[in-house]
Enzyme design. Structure first.
Site, short mmCIF file in Angstrom:
data_model
loop_
_atom_site.label_atom_id
_atom_site.label_comp_id
_atom_site.label_asym_id
_atom_site.label_seq_id
_atom_site.Cartn_x
_atom_site.Cartn_y
_atom_site.Cartn_z
N GLY A 108 2.19 7.48 1.51
CA GLY A 108 2.49 6.58 0.39
C GLY A 108 3.36 7.26 -0.65
N GLU A 149 -5.17 -7.65 -12.51
CA GLU A 149 -3.90 -8.28 -12.13
C GLU A 149 -3.36 -9.15 -13.26
OE1 GLU A 149 -2.49 -7.03 -9.73
OE2 GLU A 149 -4.19 -6.11 -8.73
ZN ZN Z 1 -2.45 -2.35 -10.79
#
Ligand code: ZN
Length: 701
Positions: free
Chosen positions: A619, A484
């Site tokens: 998705g 992240e």
């Molecule tokens: Zn990612």
């Protein structure tokens, strides 16, 4: 009562969100004002389109930014401070926001203006980044049907609606079918092999199902098809027949009775093909690839083929190792006819025998504050940026949330981010993610600056500190933090001043995981990982022997794991490229055909995996599953540039790091990802590094 003036959601996006003031009751009135305001801008723009950058593209950015900032705050709070009143308010206004964003993206006057800008005299004055923004805006508008007229346009909108409904139905039926199955166990013989944490979960599931007296030690225990329960059981349950029962139930989910996804799949594949043809593509895969870095189905397939020939032999060897191990452990008869439900169980036993370390053992070396210091030191070494705490300089949504500023080594302020490190099950979503607060943009430059600086949310779900002890991180949590932070860096270190192309914006789907997966590689670099460690009691660094086990387990069964991803990737492309709806072959025939090349154990006859393949039917991964491997190739190859420079040579690492910063991190969506990659690497990406990191290189020759 709140008036517009006092509603903190309406403040301009040049200030940080007023998390100390924002309440659920601000959401509906605040967002409605924003929607009205942006509608006003849109209508004025549509009435009088003037095809120039300043008069057309800048207003588009202004509209997106105004909505994105205000609604982004609400969206963020839904993830980290969820509550019934907030959810209610969100549900009320979300459709209005989505509708307006769709209206902007599909506006015909704006589309015609953009085309006029591209093709007219003003287009000649656009710089390459502006040109790419205009091209992408046009492409996205065209792919949402804006250029269609009359009956075709109506049919297209109808298809879009139906596909959205089908996707929702697919997901709901899968969820219901997953919930409908349970395996209740009551004897100690049935639970043999299952770890305590699993039994706790299973007893809790039993209690939730009305078996009020269930305890982890005495049962009864309920096993379900939910991810953690299913995977845990397949890995640890000794009873082969029960594993078989669970395996069969898992692959039959949502494939029969009133929860049957088979007609949903048929309809979806048919409608997607029709959608693609209306837009002038041969197949849906052609449509999907037209907006991705890979660019063409043939490039994606070429990559998958290359990885297949490199990993097939390794996968055969991985499976053979499992068979031999079974024989050694007295399961020779089972090994002779190994089945799907044997592989996870015996692989886990083999892994334990080889790389015996416990998560608890590792965690004690990684208190979160120490790991953060190590991560920021790495950022300084690689990218010449200083990350410093700035707690108190911005309002936060929870007392545990930290605020950091990022500066150049010369002290120039570049960006800021919030870090919300711990899990709060009652109000915070699971998992980890990075999101934008605001992006870099010259349109919103404060006085004395040439651009608004980017700000990010970095959200993790680590275990909170207990009794004054720091939070301890598992290895997986460290990898996630690095991942992240990689996204956060691309958002923060951008040098692009055009808001529509700065940071992670305008970056293709299959390229966006490059910086994040790149950062994960550093977790397997000895000096970096050891540099993050300090045993919570002994203050010792991570010992070499433990590091070696972590590193070795990275490549455990890489052949089998790669093959599994390739099977999904090929299947997805095949269904969206060569399958003819209503033809002689069913989607399940396609599955079998693909499996013949990409799996070692043939699917069981009642295998209905497609009915739960939610990545591509629910998705956003339709004709895009290959992206996982595509981005991994890029990130591994980028890391290899550091290996080639010499990971132990600090000057070479720093120099390569600066180059990474000036290209991948700085250029964001302002150039095509292939050009950006070539600027960093001096050539196109190759699979060599990924194969080497996965231990598959030897077989590639
Ligand atoms: Zn990612």
């Amino acid at each position: 009562m709140t008036t517009n003036d006092s509603n903190p959601l309406l403040r301009p996006a040049t200030t940080l969100p007023a998390f100390d003031e924002i309440r659920p009751e601000h959401v509906v009135p605040g967002i409605r004002v924003l929607v009205k305001e942006v509608e006003g801008i849109l209508e004025a723009l549509e009435r009088d389109v003037n095809p120039s950058w300043d008069t057309l593209v800048e207003p588009i950015e202004r509209m997106q930014d105004r909505l994105g900032f205000g609604f982004g705050i609400v969206d963020h709070l839904m993830g980290v401070s969820n509550s019934p009143p907030l959810r209610e308010a969100y549900d009320e206004v979300e459709p209005e926001v989505v509708k307006l964003l769709t209206r902007i993206g599909q506006s015909q006057p704006i589309y015609r203006g953009l085309v006029a800008l591209r093709d007219g005299a003003a287009g000649k004055n656009l710089d390459p980044a502006q040109r790419r923004v205009v091209d992408k805006l046009i492409q996205e508008a065209e792919l949402s049907g804006v250029a269609l007229e009359g009956a075709a346009r109506e049919r297209f909108q109808q298809i879009r609606l139906e596909i959205a409904e089908l996707a929702t139905r697919f997901g709901n039926q899968l969820l219901d079918a997953t919930k409908a199955f349970a395996l209740d166990l009551s004897t100690s013989e049935e639970i043999e092999g299952l770890p305590t944490s699993f039994l706790e979960m299973a007893a809790q599931a039993a209690r939730a199902a009305g078996m009020e007296t269930a305890t982890p030690a005495a049962g009864p225990w309920r096993v379900t098809l939910d991810g953690p329960s299913y995977l845990g059981f397949m890995k640890h349950a000794k009873r082969r027949d029960l594993r078989e029962t669970l395996y069969r139930a898992h692959l039959r989910r949502a494939s029969e009775g009133n929860l049957d996804n088979r007609p949903v799949i048929d309809a979806m594949l048919r409608l997607r093909l029709e959608e693609a043809k209306l837009l002038g593509f041969e197949t849906y895969a052609d449509l999907s690839l037209s907006r991705k870095m890979a660019g063409a189905v043939s490039s994606a397939e070429k990559l998958l083929e290359e990885l297949l020939s490199a990993s097939h032999g390794a996968a055969v060897r991985d499976l053979e190792e499992v068979r031999v191990f079974m024989g050694e452990r007295g399961a020779a008869a089972e090994a002779a006819e190994i089945r799907h439900w044997d592989v996870p169980y015996w692989s886990e036993r083999l892994r334990e025998a080889r790389y015996d370390y416990s998560e608890e053992q590792i965690r004690k070396f990684f208190p979160l504050p120490r790991a953060l210091d190590g991560l920021f030191a790495l950022a300084k070494r690689l990218f010449a940026v200083e990350v410093t705490p700035a707690d108190g300089e911005a309002p936060v949504w929870h007392p545990d949330v930290r605020f950091f500023k990022v500066r150049s080594l010369e002290g120039e302020e570049l960006a800021a981010f919030y870090l919300d490190p711990y899990s709060r099950p009652a109000e915070k979503k699971g998992g980890a993610w990075m999101n934008e607060v605001v992006g870099r943009s010259r349109l919103f430059a404060p006085p004395g600056r040439n651009a608004r600086l980017p700000v990010a949310y970095l959200i993790c779900n680590g275990s909170p500190p207990i009794d004054g002890n720091p939070s301890l991180m598992t290895f997986r949590e460290i990898e996630t933090l690095f991942h992240e932070f990689g996204h956060t860096l691309q958002h923060m270190l951008t040098r692009v001043d055009i808001g529509l192309a700065s940071g992670i914006r305008n970056v293709e789907w299959d390229a966006v995981e490059l910086p994040s997966q790149f950062m994960e590689n550093w977790c397997y670099h000895r000096d970096t990982l050891v540099g993050l460690s300090e045993h919570v009691e002994t203050k010792r660094l991570l010992p070499n022997e433990l590091f070696e086990k972590i590193r070795a387990s990275r490549t455990f069964q890489a052949g089998l794991q790669t093959l599994r991803q390739l099977n999904f990737g090929f299947l997805d492309l095949e269904l969206h490229h060569r399958f003819t709806p209503g033809g002689a072959e069913s989607p399940f025939d396609v599955q079998r055909r693909v499996a013949a090349r990409t799996t070692l154990l043939p699917p069981i006859p009642e295998d209905r995996f497609l009915c739960s393949f939610s990545h591509i039917f629910q998705g956003g991964y339709a004709a895009g599953y290959y992206s996982y491997k595509w981005a991994e190739v890029l990130s591994a190859d980028a890391f290899a540039a550091f290996e080639e420079a010499g990971l132990e040579r600090s000057e070479a690492v720093a120099e390569t790091g600066r180059r990474f910063r000036e290209t991948v991190l700085a250029l964001g969506g302002s150039e095509s990802p292939m050009e950006v990659f070539k600027k960093f690497r001096g050539r196109e990406p190759t699979t060599a590094a990924l194969l080497r990191h996965s231990g598959l290189a030897a077989l590639a020759y």
